[in-house]
Motif scaffolding. Sequence first.
Motif, PDB file in Angstrom:
ATOM      1  N   HIS A 161       1.497  -1.149   0.184  1.00  0.00           N
ATOM      2  CA  HIS A 161       0.339  -0.064  -0.048  1.00  0.00           C
ATOM      3  C   HIS A 161       0.849   1.139  -0.048  1.00  0.00           C
ATOM      4  CE1 HIS A 161      -2.872   2.744   0.724  1.00  0.00           C
ATOM      5  NE2 HIS A 161      -2.627   3.131   2.117  1.00  0.00           N
ATOM      6  N   PRO A 163       0.502   5.057   0.218  1.00  0.00           N
ATOM      7  CA  PRO A 163      -0.455   6.242   0.466  1.00  0.00           C
ATOM      8  C   PRO A 163      -0.606   7.309  -0.889  1.00  0.00           C
ATOM      9  CG  PRO A 163       1.462   5.465   1.913  1.00  0.00           C
ATOM     10  CD  PRO A 163       2.304   4.745   0.956  1.00  0.00           C
ATOM     11  N   GLY A 164      -1.689   7.423  -1.344  1.00  0.00           N
ATOM     12  CA  GLY A 164      -2.066   9.072  -2.014  1.00  0.00           C
ATOM     13  C   GLY A 164      -0.945   9.635  -2.442  1.00  0.00           C
ATOM     14  N   VAL A 165      -0.187  10.234  -0.836  1.00  0.00           N
ATOM     15  CA  VAL A 165       0.880  11.811  -0.446  1.00  0.00           C
ATOM     16  C   VAL A 165       2.293  11.372  -1.406  1.00  0.00           C
ATOM     17  CG1 VAL A 165       1.047  11.413   1.799  1.00  0.00           C
ATOM     18  CG2 VAL A 165       1.924  13.422   0.738  1.00  0.00           C
TER      19      VAL A 165
END
Length: 305
Positions: A161, A163-165
């Motif tokens: 995973h 993180p989008g940032v």
Amino acid sequence: MSRMRITSFLLRAAAKAARSSEQSGQYVARRMISTNGASLAAGTGRRMLGMSAWQIPIPLAAQGVRHISLDALKPSDNFVPRHNSTTPEEEAAMVKATGFSSLDALIDATVPKSIRRGDAMDMGRYSEGMTESEFLSFFKNMANKNQVFKSYIGMGYYDTHVPGVILRNVLENPGWYTQYTPYQAEIAQGRLETLLNFQTMVCDLTGMQISNASLLDEATAAAEAMTMCSAVARGKKPRFLVSSKCHPQTIAVCQTRAEGLGLVADVVDEGSMSFGKDVCGVLVQYPDTTGSVNDYRSMVEAAHK
């Protein structure tokens, strides 16, 4: 304007249209042209009273209609015009510059007949080829048949995973390579900067003196590390120890690469490793292929003695 002048004007226009029609080779159904009950006579310019009329051939353009071939109605996003942009004239000029009379003659002189096909490849329903839009639709339908399951294979293949940032500001940030057209040089420079930042962060987090980050897969990166260890030893230490608890694909790639480099990749148990003077490096997995997290401090101390 008098009737005679109108008639004369229409006759000249009709004659001009007829000549244009003859030159273009395009004829359409004849049309009746009359003015205030007066009809136009061809060739003689006579005026004939009454409702009878002379029929003048009018070209397509004069009727507001233009000829459209069936090829023009086919999809325009096929491969050939999008990627093979040379015209027949340009092709002929290039072939002439090489000293040949035709493209076939050039190919005959440069490509051996033993490796040339005399016919097209039979690919069944795909022999004709697809347009870009047809392929995207076909590929989307094919991809929708995939079923995504949770992977438990391990051995380096883990779900992750991001993180989008991090994804947006680091991995997908175009500022890493350029603020203008992304030429290869700028992309390579930005990629190196990203890897340098990442491996520096790894050193800060782990306390290691050196770390190496790359875009290679894990097995290939391990083989590159083995190559670096051999180069540091100037090729004088031909043995490289590989822990038996490394991933199987990592072991296989190291053995294959070692064979080409004149090295010996010894796969041994971690508890029985012997660090002789002919050993240029050691490879261990952390966590290992079984998922165990081991303390390698004693092994590192033994290897450095």
